[in-house]
Design an enzyme around this catalytic site. Sequence first.
Site, short mmCIF file in Angstrom:
data_model
loop_
_atom_site.label_atom_id
_atom_site.label_comp_id
_atom_site.label_asym_id
_atom_site.label_seq_id
_atom_site.Cartn_x
_atom_site.Cartn_y
_atom_site.Cartn_z
N THR B 149 -16.14 -45.79 29.33
CA THR B 149 -17.50 -45.25 29.30
C THR B 149 -18.50 -46.24 29.89
O THR B 149 -18.47 -47.43 29.57
CB THR B 149 -17.91 -45.00 27.84
OG1 THR B 149 -16.97 -44.11 27.27
CG2 THR B 149 -19.32 -44.41 27.75
N ARG B 177 -11.94 -32.00 23.40
CA ARG B 177 -12.11 -33.26 22.65
C ARG B 177 -13.45 -33.92 22.95
O ARG B 177 -13.85 -34.03 24.11
CB ARG B 177 -10.97 -34.22 22.98
CG ARG B 177 -11.04 -35.57 22.26
CD ARG B 177 -11.66 -36.63 23.15
NE ARG B 177 -11.55 -37.98 22.55
CZ ARG B 177 -12.16 -39.05 23.05
NH1 ARG B 177 -12.90 -38.95 24.14
NH2 ARG B 177 -12.03 -40.22 22.47
N VAL B 178 -14.13 -34.34 21.90
CA VAL B 178 -15.39 -35.04 22.03
C VAL B 178 -15.22 -36.44 21.44
O VAL B 178 -14.71 -36.59 20.33
CB VAL B 178 -16.50 -34.27 21.27
CG1 VAL B 178 -17.80 -35.05 21.26
CG2 VAL B 178 -16.70 -32.89 21.88
N GLY B 179 -15.62 -37.46 22.20
CA GLY B 179 -15.54 -38.84 21.72
C GLY B 179 -16.86 -39.28 21.12
O GLY B 179 -17.71 -38.45 20.76
N ASP B 180 -17.05 -40.58 21.04
CA ASP B 180 -18.28 -41.09 20.43
C ASP B 180 -19.48 -41.05 21.39
O ASP B 180 -20.63 -41.03 20.94
CB ASP B 180 -18.08 -42.54 19.98
CG ASP B 180 -17.83 -43.47 21.17
OD1 ASP B 180 -16.92 -43.16 21.97
OD2 ASP B 180 -18.56 -44.46 21.32
N THR B 200 -18.25 -48.55 23.63
CA THR B 200 -17.22 -48.03 24.52
C THR B 200 -15.86 -48.38 23.93
O THR B 200 -15.72 -49.36 23.21
CB THR B 200 -17.40 -48.61 25.96
OG1 THR B 200 -16.29 -48.22 26.76
CG2 THR B 200 -17.50 -50.11 25.95
N GLY B 201 -14.87 -47.54 24.20
CA GLY B 201 -13.55 -47.75 23.62
C GLY B 201 -13.02 -46.44 23.09
O GLY B 201 -13.38 -45.38 23.59
#
Lengths: 302, 302
Positions: B149, B177-180, B200-201
């Site tokens: 990101t 899918r949704v990340g942070d 990020t990660g």
Amino acid sequence: MHAIIATWKMSYPSVCDAQHLLQEGAAAGDAVVEAITQIEDDPTLNSVGYGGLPDRDGHVMLDAAYMDGQTLRCGAIMSAEGIRNPILAARKLCGRESNCVLAGRGAELFAIEEGLPMRDMCTHASMQHWREAIRMEHRKLSAYRDHDTVCVLALDEDGGLVAGTSTSGLFMKAPGRVGDSPLIGSGYYADARYGAAAATGVGEEIMRGCLSYEIVSLMKRGASAQQACEEAMNDFVSRKLELGEDAGSMSVIALAPDGTFGAATTLDVFPFTVGNESGVHLCAVKNGVVTEVTEEEVAKLP
Amino acid sequence: MHAIIATWKMSYPSVCDAQHLLQEGAAAGDAVVEAITQIEDDPTLNSVGYGGLPDRDGHVMLDAAYMDGQTLRCGAIMSAEGIRNPILAARKLCGRESNCVLAGRGAELFAIEEGLPMRDMCTHASMQHWREAIRMEHRKLSAYRDHDTVCVLALDEDGGLVAGTSTSGLFMKAPGRVGDSPLIGSGYYADARYGAAAATGVGEEIMRGCLSYEIVSLMKRGASAQQACEEAMNDFVSRKLELGEDAGSMSVIALAPDGTFGAATTLDVFPFTVGNESGVHLCAVKNGVVTEVTEEEVAKLP
């Protein structure tokens, strides 16, 4: 020690059943799911699950989340259609290391693959609400038309602490709109060491203050559940006023690992349900004070 | 006083341009958008925008967010396809009182209605990555295969403080899918009084700790940007270790209203770019220490 707290008057009947489960030794997660699925299945409760409020295009699009305070894992679905019990999908996602938050068609595919019941979530009454709304132009969107998101926090005899939320979101929302309910830290948060919190109201406001995480964070720093709710709400409302905004429509609940609870609101009256060893009580925050609701007052409550 | 900080080595060229804008008096938001759109438009950077990494079904699905630290308003899109510059959609959503977070098709409709450029975000290289991956069974998902990101925090001469993120998310993620990155408080947060932070990660890990909000919250309580990054990361990693997990893959950056910055990571090396009155510098956290990167080291960095 066990306890359960849930938003709005509508949660009273299902919290009675969930409290009974906790009394018998059930896990907090089972109590949360019991309380929320009953509300999702009730077509007369039109802000959650079956018979929910449609978006601008007439679709009932659902959000839900589940967090386990012992593992700090969460699961959530957002903007998903046709899943009979969104909270069951969120709970199933909670155990996953990857892909635990799913939006839209992806969430629906997950529910189908997992064998969760699917149904058309739109009732005749949902459609009537929608048709009336599109006949009225420039209608101002607001939450609390009837009730709103159901949020449930439960503590079990083993120290398990779980948060769950479920909602159809803002009535006449834009397609794809996501509120605070499926957003960790905003609509819900649970940490079995310090406490759990959840929020209901206008999601676009709640998320700007990450209210649920802030409340748990204050409990971590020593505040009681009630102090944490009040401090988080007061701080954020002060900030909104400084920005030239009004207080908005937000309500929060919290539950501490010792079973004590808290609530705060920007509304005149915010009803919620509490269950513990002493039974199940319909309570409300009125003028900043938490009180038990009398028989006569019940009918007037949202 | 102005400053800008951005994740990964890939941000160096565009941060040079964004820093130049800030030097000339541009608003923080314009600098953030300049830095991120360049990365989104570059097909060789395969974790963000055009040429991003596809999901399990071969679709490049994008997440982005934008937050204005002076108004505390945010905008975000998640799991959206075909929007050439996701950060532009997020920024346009940021001004809205309602419907500021949009998922999937709703986000795409918004971009089209607003006249934002649309394009097929999948390149020949994206498809090659995907075909290789589906040939390998049981491939373990991980972030940081190449980079990840892009997160940018910028401070302008007028005290404006803005956070922006953009990503194609985890390679071979589940559909939807949704990340942070588009989740306020997890992937980003900005409060012009106290500071801004971004992460990020592996999103599924970052969100459990609401790391960005926690960092800003620590800065509010008096920590420097660097102290806040380290304390938030160390606390969350300790908790993960107590839960029997490994430290995971997470990196954070922060920027204070006085222009000082911070960074922390669970990786051996986490490169990032910093721009301020003294120029633009490629830095890295190595073994917990922030240092400027030498010419010889650059090629080895992720």
